[in-house]
Write a protein that holds these residues in place. Structure first.
Motif, PDB file in Angstrom:
ATOM      1  N   ALA A  67       0.792  -1.304   0.026  1.00 45.96           N
ATOM      2  CA  ALA A  67      -0.060  -0.019  -0.062  1.00 45.96           C
ATOM      3  C   ALA A  67       0.941   1.336  -0.002  1.00 45.96           C
ATOM      4  O   ALA A  67       0.414   2.484  -0.231  1.00 45.96           O
ATOM      5  N   ALA A  68       2.257   1.158   0.347  1.00 50.53           N
ATOM      6  CA  ALA A  68       2.826   2.343   0.566  1.00 50.53           C
ATOM      7  C   ALA A  68       3.657   2.767  -1.026  1.00 50.53           C
ATOM      8  O   ALA A  68       4.059   3.780  -1.022  1.00 50.53           O
ATOM      9  N   ALA A  69       3.517   1.933  -1.802  1.00 50.90           N
ATOM     10  CA  ALA A  69       3.860   2.225  -3.204  1.00 50.90           C
ATOM     11  C   ALA A  69       3.178   3.293  -3.866  1.00 50.90           C
ATOM     12  O   ALA A  69       1.967   3.154  -4.044  1.00 50.90           O
ATOM     13  N   ILE A  70       3.872   4.057  -4.466  1.00 46.88           N
ATOM     14  CA  ILE A  70       3.209   5.390  -5.121  1.00 46.88           C
ATOM     15  C   ILE A  70       3.588   5.312  -6.622  1.00 46.88           C
ATOM     16  O   ILE A  70       4.683   5.871  -6.929  1.00 46.88           O
ATOM     17  N   GLY A  71       2.938   4.770  -7.286  1.00 43.85           N
ATOM     18  CA  GLY A  71       3.259   4.475  -8.782  1.00 43.85           C
ATOM     19  C   GLY A  71       3.347   5.993  -9.615  1.00 43.85           C
ATOM     20  O   GLY A  71       4.342   5.892 -10.667  1.00 43.85           O
ATOM     21  N   THR A  72       2.719   6.879  -9.320  1.00 49.26           N
ATOM     22  CA  THR A  72       2.916   8.175 -10.185  1.00 49.26           C
ATOM     23  C   THR A  72       3.799   9.378  -9.166  1.00 49.26           C
ATOM     24  O   THR A  72       3.631  10.410  -9.404  1.00 49.26           O
ATOM     25  N   GLY A  73       4.748   8.678  -8.530  1.00 54.94           N
ATOM     26  CA  GLY A  73       5.597   9.208  -7.709  1.00 54.94           C
ATOM     27  C   GLY A  73       6.507  10.610  -8.446  1.00 54.94           C
ATOM     28  O   GLY A  73       6.798  11.446  -7.977  1.00 54.94           O
ATOM     29  N   MET A  74       6.836  10.024  -9.704  1.00 57.16           N
ATOM     30  CA  MET A  74       7.791  10.901 -10.323  1.00 57.16           C
ATOM     31  C   MET A  74       6.810  12.254 -10.958  1.00 57.16           C
ATOM     32  O   MET A  74       7.571  13.365 -11.048  1.00 57.16           O
ATOM     33  N   TRP A  75       5.627  12.043 -11.244  1.00 53.98           N
ATOM     34  CA  TRP A  75       4.821  13.002 -11.477  1.00 53.98           C
ATOM     35  C   TRP A  75       4.698  13.798 -10.211  1.00 53.98           C
ATOM     36  O   TRP A  75       4.714  15.030 -10.394  1.00 53.98           O
ATOM     37  N   LEU A  76       4.202  13.343  -9.067  1.00 60.81           N
ATOM     38  CA  LEU A  76       4.020  13.983  -8.011  1.00 60.81           C
ATOM     39  C   LEU A  76       5.214  15.035  -7.445  1.00 60.81           C
ATOM     40  O   LEU A  76       5.003  16.335  -7.226  1.00 60.81           O
ATOM     41  N   LEU A  77       6.472  14.253  -7.714  1.00 59.86           N
ATOM     42  CA  LEU A  77       7.543  15.081  -7.262  1.00 59.86           C
ATOM     43  C   LEU A  77       7.877  16.449  -8.150  1.00 59.86           C
ATOM     44  O   LEU A  77       8.543  17.411  -7.922  1.00 59.86           O
ATOM     45  N   ASN A  78       7.368  16.201  -9.434  1.00 57.52           N
ATOM     46  CA  ASN A  78       7.253  17.385 -10.350  1.00 57.52           C
ATOM     47  C   ASN A  78       6.183  18.663 -10.367  1.00 57.52           C
ATOM     48  O   ASN A  78       6.203  19.359 -11.083  1.00 57.52           O
ATOM     49  N   LEU A  79       5.333  18.439  -9.327  1.00 54.67           N
ATOM     50  CA  LEU A  79       4.490  19.394  -8.969  1.00 54.67           C
ATOM     51  C   LEU A  79       4.899  20.163  -7.625  1.00 54.67           C
ATOM     52  O   LEU A  79       4.615  19.978  -6.517  1.00 54.67           O
TER      53      LEU A  79
END
Length: 556
Positions: free
Chosen positions: A256-268
């Motif tokens: 549940a801790a895996a954030i699949g869109t993490g690279m998008w979120l880091l860029n916001l």
């Protein structure tokens, strides 16, 4: 027995005793003693041999085998520029922690002094990018040689294995003629190893325990995965309540801790202002995304390294601790910390895939998503270093059962076809690779497999946009550089990949519709190429639309 033959026989025997199962060989004259010794070991079923005519491809084949099996793989070549061609693979192995044993044959000193043909200075030719360099003395028929040769092989093996991470070593071996067996067995001492079949020198690991992180104390933090250790990172992050982000998105991550869109979120920037971590635990060395580098360059963010190597990913020079494993989770994070990331991930994921469905197929992100979706369970996926690794990180859905390999030590496109073949040969399930056309062409020699060579069960998916698509997404691809872009960055080649594959006897298929791709990726034994042709000039606009869709969904 002549000295060169004796030395080669002992070296190969001791390598096998140390655990060698695969050896990669490039043909040559000066390395003939090792070639004969390896061939005899193969006939005795003591190891598996892989012969490649191109040393650069040979080096990366060994790299792929070693990366997948976790065991040092020797690569053997002749003297001169043959050895120089191994340098790209040595560099990648050093920076990614992959164990290689590089055996470079050389001329003896008297021929070097005479300017003999095919002679260059091979002494420490790989510079600081090997864990050990040794040049063996020219073989002589006198007592003590057997112990010396075996000891140095063990020394090289232990240096390649390392502690928690491996690395490349070089043994430079000057062979004096005659270079071929003379049919005699007489020697001044027994050329035998330990009677129990073990190593000449054992390196005990009794009592050794890997170091564990002890300075994790923030309630708001992230785990950033870039390489091995994804499974451990997922478990640890879930126990502690820290989001787990990966440079290959959700592929290889579970829980549940895996954030699949993490690279998008880091860029916001707006999202990150309210979700700025206090600590980041890095697993491996992140190298792909600029938003990751911005995070690690933040002087207010402490960096901790698990499974860290010699190079620390810390632009702000703010590494607090380096360890080899995570250890126990120190407690629980702030109550709403993980929840905030999960909610943003759900919104971003839904918007991303909706936007992708609206795009005209194919595009790099859409093909990456479809390839990952179509992979069978426990498949291996090798990713090219330019757009494919980014496309998978940005667009693929969660696949915890897929194993990913990338040559990210120095992030080159060198030898990726050969790396994929090597990794596939070391994998007991179907293997796939997702490459761009330039990466594929850069190692087209990797397709050269002799009729007696082991063939992998590997499907190479080539996204062919006729040039360097990655540059379309960088500053070079901005409108003000339009006049110069196409020739010096776009670099269209016009190569007929089908004809190229036919020349090498490799099956080739072109997929023109999305509905055809899943069927084309159904498992088939052997080596084959699936080509998807895309339009490079659409790439920047596709990424802009996906970015806007994610931004709108997360920020409202």
């Amino acid at each position: 027995m002549n000295p060169s033959t004796a030395q080669a026989e002992v070296i190969v025997d001791e390598l096998v005793r140390n655990g060698v199962r695969h050896v990669v060989l490039s043909p040559g004259s000066r390395n003939a003693p090792l070639s004969f010794a390896l061939h005899r070991a193969v006939r005795a079923r003591r190891l598996e041999l892989h012969v490649r005519i191109d040393e650069r491809s040979a080096g990366f084949l060994a790299l792929g085998l070693a990366a997948r099996t976790g065991r040092p793989v020797p690569v053997v070549c002749t003297s001169g520029t043959a050895a120089t061609n191994l340098h790209p693979a040595v560099s990648e192995a050093y920076h990614s922690g992959v164990p290689l044993v590089v055996l470079t044959a050389d001329r003896p000193p008297e021929l070097r002094a005479a300017g003999a043909n095919q002679t260059i200075d091979q002494y420490r030719m790989f510079g600081t990018e090997v864990r050990l360099f040794d040049e063996l003395g020219v073989a002589e028929d006198r007592p003590g040689q057997n112990a010396y040769w075996r000891s140095q092989v063990c020394r090289a093996w232990q240096a390649a294995v390392g502690g928690s991470r491996g690395g490349p070593v070089q043994l430079n071996i000057p062979f004096r003629e005659p270079l071929v067996p003379d049919g005699t067995e007489r020697w001044s001492e027994p050329l035998v190893g330990r009677p129990d079949g073990g190593r000449w020198t054992e390196a005990s690991e009794h009592g050794w325990e890997p170091s564990t992180l002890s300075k994790v104390d923030a309630r708001r933090g992230l785990v950033l995965v870039s390489g091995w250790g994804a499974e451990g990172a997922s478990d640890w992050g879930e126990r502690y309540g820290w989001p787990v982000l990966s440079e290959v998105g959700a592929v290889g991550l579970s829980g549940a801790a895996a954030i699949g869109t993490g690279m998008w979120l880091l860029n916001l920037p707006e999202f990150m202002r309210s979700h700025r971590p206090e600590q980041v635990v890095c697993v491996g060395r992140p190298t792909v995304f600029r938003q990751v580098q911005r995070l690690l360059a933040d002087e207010g963010v402490e960096v901790l390294l698990a499974h860290g190597g010699a190079e620390w990913p810390a632009p702000a020079h703010n590494v607090r601790e380096v360890a080899e494993t995570f250890g126990a989770a120190p407690g629980r994070a702030a109550a709403d910390w993980l929840t905030g990331w999960q909610q943003a991930d759900q919104k971003a994921c839904a918007a991303l895939h909706h936007a992708l469905d609206l795009e005209r197929w194919p595009s790099g992100p859409a093909v990456a998503r479809d390839v990952v979706d179509a992979l069978p369970e426990r498949a291996l996926l090798v990713l090219g270093s330019s757009n494919p690794t980014r496309d998978v990180a940005l667009a693929a859905r969660q696949r915890p059962d897929v194993l990913v390999h990338r040559n990210r030590g120095v992030a080159g496109i060198d030898g990726t076809v050969s790396t994929a073949i090597g990794a596939a040969l070391g994998h007991d399930r179907p293997a796939y690779a997702l490459l761009g056309d330039l990466t594929f062409l850069h190692d087209a020699n990797g397709l050269v497999l002799g009729p007696q060579e082991p063939r992998p069960d590997l499907t190479l998916v080539v996204l062919n946009d006729d040039g360097g698509g990655i540059f379309s997404l960088l500053e070079q691809g901005s409108p003000e550089h339009e006049d110069s872009f196409e020739r010096i960055f776009g670099t269209p080649h016009g190569t007929d990949l089908g004809a190229l594959c036919a020349a090498h006897g490799v099956e080739h298929q072109v997929v023109r519709e999305r509905s055809e791709l899943a069927k084309a990726l159904q498992f088939q034994p052997g080596l084959r190429v699936v080509e998807v042709r895309a339009e490079r000039d659409r790439l920047r606009d596709v990424h802009d639309r996906l970015r806007n869709a994610v931004r709108s969904a997360v920020l409202g």
